[in-house]
Design an enzyme around this catalytic site. Structure first.
Site, PDB file in Angstrom:
ATOM      1  N   TYR A 211     -42.252   3.606 -91.002  1.00 48.84           N
ATOM      2  CA  TYR A 211     -41.983   2.236 -91.436  1.00 48.84           C
ATOM      3  C   TYR A 211     -43.120   1.782 -92.348  1.00 48.84           C
ATOM      4  O   TYR A 211     -43.564   2.540 -93.196  1.00 48.84           O
ATOM      5  CB  TYR A 211     -41.776   1.334 -90.216  1.00 48.84           C
ATOM      6  CG  TYR A 211     -41.106   0.027 -90.547  1.00 48.84           C
ATOM      7  CD1 TYR A 211     -39.897   0.009 -91.248  1.00 48.84           C
ATOM      8  CD2 TYR A 211     -41.688  -1.182 -90.198  1.00 48.84           C
ATOM      9  CE1 TYR A 211     -39.277  -1.191 -91.584  1.00 48.84           C
ATOM     10  CE2 TYR A 211     -41.074  -2.393 -90.529  1.00 48.84           C
ATOM     11  CZ  TYR A 211     -39.868  -2.387 -91.221  1.00 48.84           C
ATOM     12  OH  TYR A 211     -39.270  -3.570 -91.553  1.00 48.84           O
TER      13      TYR A 211
ATOM     14  N   ALA B 177       1.832  10.056 -91.295  1.00 45.87           N
ATOM     15  CA  ALA B 177       1.627  11.497 -91.146  1.00 45.87           C
ATOM     16  C   ALA B 177       2.824  12.270 -91.682  1.00 45.87           C
ATOM     17  O   ALA B 177       2.665  13.286 -92.374  1.00 45.87           O
ATOM     18  CB  ALA B 177       1.377  11.846 -89.679  1.00 45.87           C
TER      19      ALA B 177
ATOM     20  N   ASN C 203       3.154  14.096 -79.384  1.00 40.41           N
ATOM     21  CA  ASN C 203       2.267  14.285 -78.235  1.00 40.41           C
ATOM     22  C   ASN C 203       2.467  13.166 -77.225  1.00 40.41           C
ATOM     23  O   ASN C 203       2.671  12.023 -77.609  1.00 40.41           O
ATOM     24  CB  ASN C 203       0.797  14.304 -78.702  1.00 40.41           C
ATOM     25  CG  ASN C 203       0.308  15.719 -78.986  1.00 40.41           C
ATOM     26  OD1 ASN C 203       0.664  16.647 -78.273  1.00 40.41           O
ATOM     27  ND2 ASN C 203      -0.485  15.879 -80.024  1.00 40.41           N
TER      28      ASN C 203
ATOM     29  N   LYS D  30     -13.994  10.380 -82.250  1.00 39.02           N
ATOM     30  CA  LYS D  30     -13.885  11.065 -83.544  1.00 39.02           C
ATOM     31  C   LYS D  30     -15.277  11.444 -84.049  1.00 39.02           C
ATOM     32  O   LYS D  30     -15.488  12.537 -84.589  1.00 39.02           O
ATOM     33  CB  LYS D  30     -13.183  10.150 -84.545  1.00 39.02           C
ATOM     34  CG  LYS D  30     -12.750  10.853 -85.818  1.00 39.02           C
ATOM     35  CD  LYS D  30     -11.567  11.774 -85.563  1.00 39.02           C
ATOM     36  CE  LYS D  30     -11.001  12.318 -86.856  1.00 39.02           C
ATOM     37  NZ  LYS D  30      -9.579  12.101 -87.011  1.00 39.02           N
TER      38      LYS D  30
END
Length: 761
Positions: free
Chosen positions: A40, A199, A287, A95
């Protein structure tokens, strides 16, 4: 496990030991005041000034080049719909975790509190200077199309909406290979699509780029076939609308070559499948339940070429085959966008990889003799270690060739090596272990099932399909704990001390006595021993009533190993029993031996331990590179502890020249390839990455593995028994549930291997 128990387990996973799934970890030293003054003020001013002079220096001095934002507004989360930005955060963190473990990419997840397209776009544009790439996630159509289009055009970093393009890229690779196997031409194919969301549209668009004709595509949404006179269709949906008369899905599939499902489960019947053309290609990707169940489809038609989104069937269309490596390649050349050329490069790279010889560790992960290109293998496995070094370079090259790369790669061999190094911290070894066990589950005795953690491990083993538990212990306690855990499966419960077990105890006692009666064991002694659960459990395995056993959670290692050594014969040709621990370290998997049994092995015994450890490493798909550890380097000491290691190495070099093994050597040299090569260039280990350590005595091995485990929070699988004739494995005292599950998987694999050996005789 009932629904409520699963819910509680999922909540606990995300809440403990600390909330969430990702964290920020410093990459620079920060222990001293000097370190902090560089990190810093005042030191940080220098890189700031350099970046101000040339904005590209941001990649040199900050983490931007390896940092992706996973961004959502929570309007189309998984199958949950519009649940809001805060509720989407667990998915975005997940993710981020996948980006990290598969491609070494760091992630900040960002949840944006707006449904307004323009506000969302401006928010992302305003924060984009922080990131090297943007992964859009779970944004509902049609807004997602406009958001992605605008951001791709208006930003100079890679942007991709994975929900659209991930499935399209992976399934396109599968389609290339499926068409080849079907012996057809893409331009002649007729396709029916169930689903008209982002999709499905992205898949259709990419299939058209591969040669499929738009006029040969019939697309359905929940209301029926898309027709040109339907005013509710979006501009993208209208591309695939037909002017034919309305028809049912059943009518549409007659004579079709491809069925693409991105809708809901169990909507395709066997009769519909029978009506398709020869060698039908069925991508049923709803799914968790596909549009037609895999087993039903292949039993209906032997010529079907099928893929699903599920991991328990061949040909899983899994987005993790794409997005980590696509972004990896894009980041590494500082691409200004992810264009169609880069996506298609990923498609062709994946399709080509499926035709190459499959690495042994992938075969091992699936319990297969040999996976080869064919109907059951048209896309690579997520376990394939080559993915990062195949897909990422293909994407990077396409970025360079299409003119969007700002930092081209020149040394492709070096780049490939760097990519493999990024995967050192991946826990794929554990995933492979579990997956391998699930291919052929076995009956496992849990000898201490009246302890809640052991019972929880048995529950996980049962529910994950790793094995079939047999629960040993106090029956009333086990039943009470099962109820507490919501473990309602009807699995065997055996209490060796109960009256109903007298006949079996006597049977086991007689069998044991007959093998030990000339070694001081009376029938009465044997009968008493069979009251002890570990003796009883061992005899269950000996007598074929179970395939494997695990024990040791509540008792010291020596007290549990004793009955195993007394009752279980050694493997044929083996004169020594030992143990190894598989450590999942930041540099990759490491095997450490002997961690539990042989206190001070001789040179001959060290050689045997090394050979057995090498065989176990191969069982896990690892090519063993073995260092025989000492406090001495290649003859620098004449102490017996060092000379016996040297003698063991000399024996192995003479009798097993194929082994990559050397020593005696100090641990730091063994683990530092550059230092080893510079100081000892003659060594068989020079320039190689050591993954197996054989220690001169028990205390050094045991201390090392426990220090690694506790100080570095390294996952450990073991001690894995070596040299036993039956699959018996012993936990360390107080092992965690996860450790016990992993050991149970090892026991199952051990039983699988034993079964294979018997079948070959």
């Amino acid at each position: 496990m009932d629904k409520n128990s699963k819910r509680l387990e999922a909540l606990l996973y995300h809440a403990k030991p600390q909330p969430g799934k990702i964290q920020v970890v410093p990459t620079k030293k920060h222990a001293t005041q000097r370190d902090l003054s560089l990190a810093y003020s005042p030191g940080v001013a220098e890189p700031c000034l350099e970046i101000a002079k040339d904005i590209n220096n941001v990649y040199k001095y900050t983490s931007k080049g390896n940092l992706v934002a996973v961004i959502s507004n929570g309007t189309a989360v998984l199958g949950l719909g519009d649940i809001g930005p805060e509720a989407s955060k667990p998915v975005m963190e997940g993710k981020g975790l996948l980006f990290k473990i598969f491609a070494g990419i760091d992630v900040f997840d960002i949840e944006v509190g707006t449904k307004d397209v323009e506000e969302f776009i401006q928010t992302v544009k305003n924060i984009a200077p922080t990131f090297g790439g943007i992964n859009l996630e779970d944004i509902k159509a049609p807004e997602s199309f406009e958001i992605e289009r605008r951001l791709v055009e208006e930003l100079n970093i890679p942007v991709m909406h994975d929900d659209q393009h991930g499935t399209a890229i992976i399934s396109s690779a599968a389609l290339i290979n499926a068409v080849e196997l079907a012996g057809k031409k893409t331009e002649d194919l007729k396709m029916v699509v169930s689903g008209a969301g982002s999709a499905a549209l992205a898949c259709a668009n990419m299939y058209v780029l591969l040669g499929l004709k738009v006029e040969n595509i019939l697309m359905f949404n929940s209301k029926g076939v898309l027709t040109k006179d339907n005013p509710t269709l979006s501009e993208m949906q209208l591309q695939y609308a037909t002017d034919k008369k309305p028809m049912s899905l059943e009518e549409a599939v007659v004579g079709s070559d491809i069925f693409l499902g991105l809708s809901s489960g169990d909507i395709v019947t066997p009769q519909m499948l029978l009506g398709m053309a020869d060698n039908p290609i069925v991508f049923a990707m709803a799914n968790p339940n596909p549009e037609i169940a895999y087993n039903l489809a292949i039993s209906t038609r032997k010529d079907v070429i099928m893929a699903t989104g599920r991991s328990d069937h061949p040909n899983q269309v899994n987005n993790v085959l794409g997005f980590p490596y696509i972004f990896r390649g894009a980041l590494d050349v500082r691409a200004t966008k992810i264009n169609e050329e880069m996506k298609m490069a990923a498609v062709y790279a994946l399709a080509a990889l499926a035709k190459e010889t499959v690495p042994e560790q992938v075969n091992i992960a699936y319990g297969a003799t040999k996976l080869t290109f064919g109907r059951d293998y048209i896309i690579p496995s997520p376990f394939d270690p080559r993915l990062i070094a195949v897909v990422a370079p293909a994407v990077a090259k396409a970025a360079m060739d299409s003119g969007v790369a700002q930092h081209p790669i020149h040394d492709w061999k070096k780049y490939e090596e760097e990519l493999f190094e990024r995967m050192g911290s991946d826990n794929k070894m554990v995933r492979m272990l579990i997956n391998r066990a699930k291919t052929d589950p076995k009956k496992i005795v849990f000898a201490e099932a009246d302890h809640i953690d052991v019972l929880k491990a048995a529950q996980v083993v049962y529910e994950e399909g790793i094995g079939f538990p047999i629960l040993l212990g106090k029956k009333d306690v086990i039943l009470e704990l099962k109820n507490e855990l919501g473990f309602d499966a009807d699995v065997p419960i055996i209490d060796p001390k109960m009256p109903e077990e007298v006949a079996r105890k006597n049977k086991f006692a007689k069998a044991y006595w007959e093998t030990r009666r000339r070694r001081g064991i009376s029938l009465f002694d044997a009968q008493n021993l069979m009251r002890e659960r570990n003796y009883f459990a061992a005899m269950m395995v000996n007598e074929g009533e179970a395939d494997a056993l695990v024990s040791g959670y509540s008792r010291s290692y020596p007290s549990v190993v004793k009955p195993m050594l007394q009752l279980i014969e050694k493997a044929p040709g083996v004169s020594l029993v030992a143990t190894t621990n598989l450590m999942i370290t930041s540099r990759g998997p490491m095997f450490l031996s002997d961690t539990a049994i042989n206190i001070n092995p001789t040179a001959e015994e060290l050689a045997k331990i090394a050979i057995m450890t090498a065989n176990v490493a191969k069982l896990f798909g690892v090519v063993p590179v073995i260092a025989m550890i000492s406090f001495s380097n290649f003859g620098s000491s004449t102490n017996h502890s060092a000379t016996k290691v040297r003698e063991a190495v000399e024996y192995l070099h003479k009798h097993h020249p194929e082994m990559i093994i050397d020593g005696e050597i100090q641990a730091d040299f063994a683990l530092n390839p550059e230092m080893l090569k510079a100081k000892f260039p003659f060594s068989k280990l020079a320039g190689k990455k050591v993954n197996t350590l054989i220690f001169p005595n028990l205390e050094s091995a045991n201390i090392t593995y426990k220090l690694l485990k506790e100080l570095n929070q390294v996952d450990s699988i073991g001690p894995i028994m070596l040299g036993m004739g039956k699959p018996v494995h012993i936990f360390q005292l107080g092992a965690s549930v996860e450790e016990m599950v992993n050991m149970a998987a090892v026991a199952v694999i051990d039983a699988q291997e034993l079964e294979k050996k018997k079948s070959k005789k």
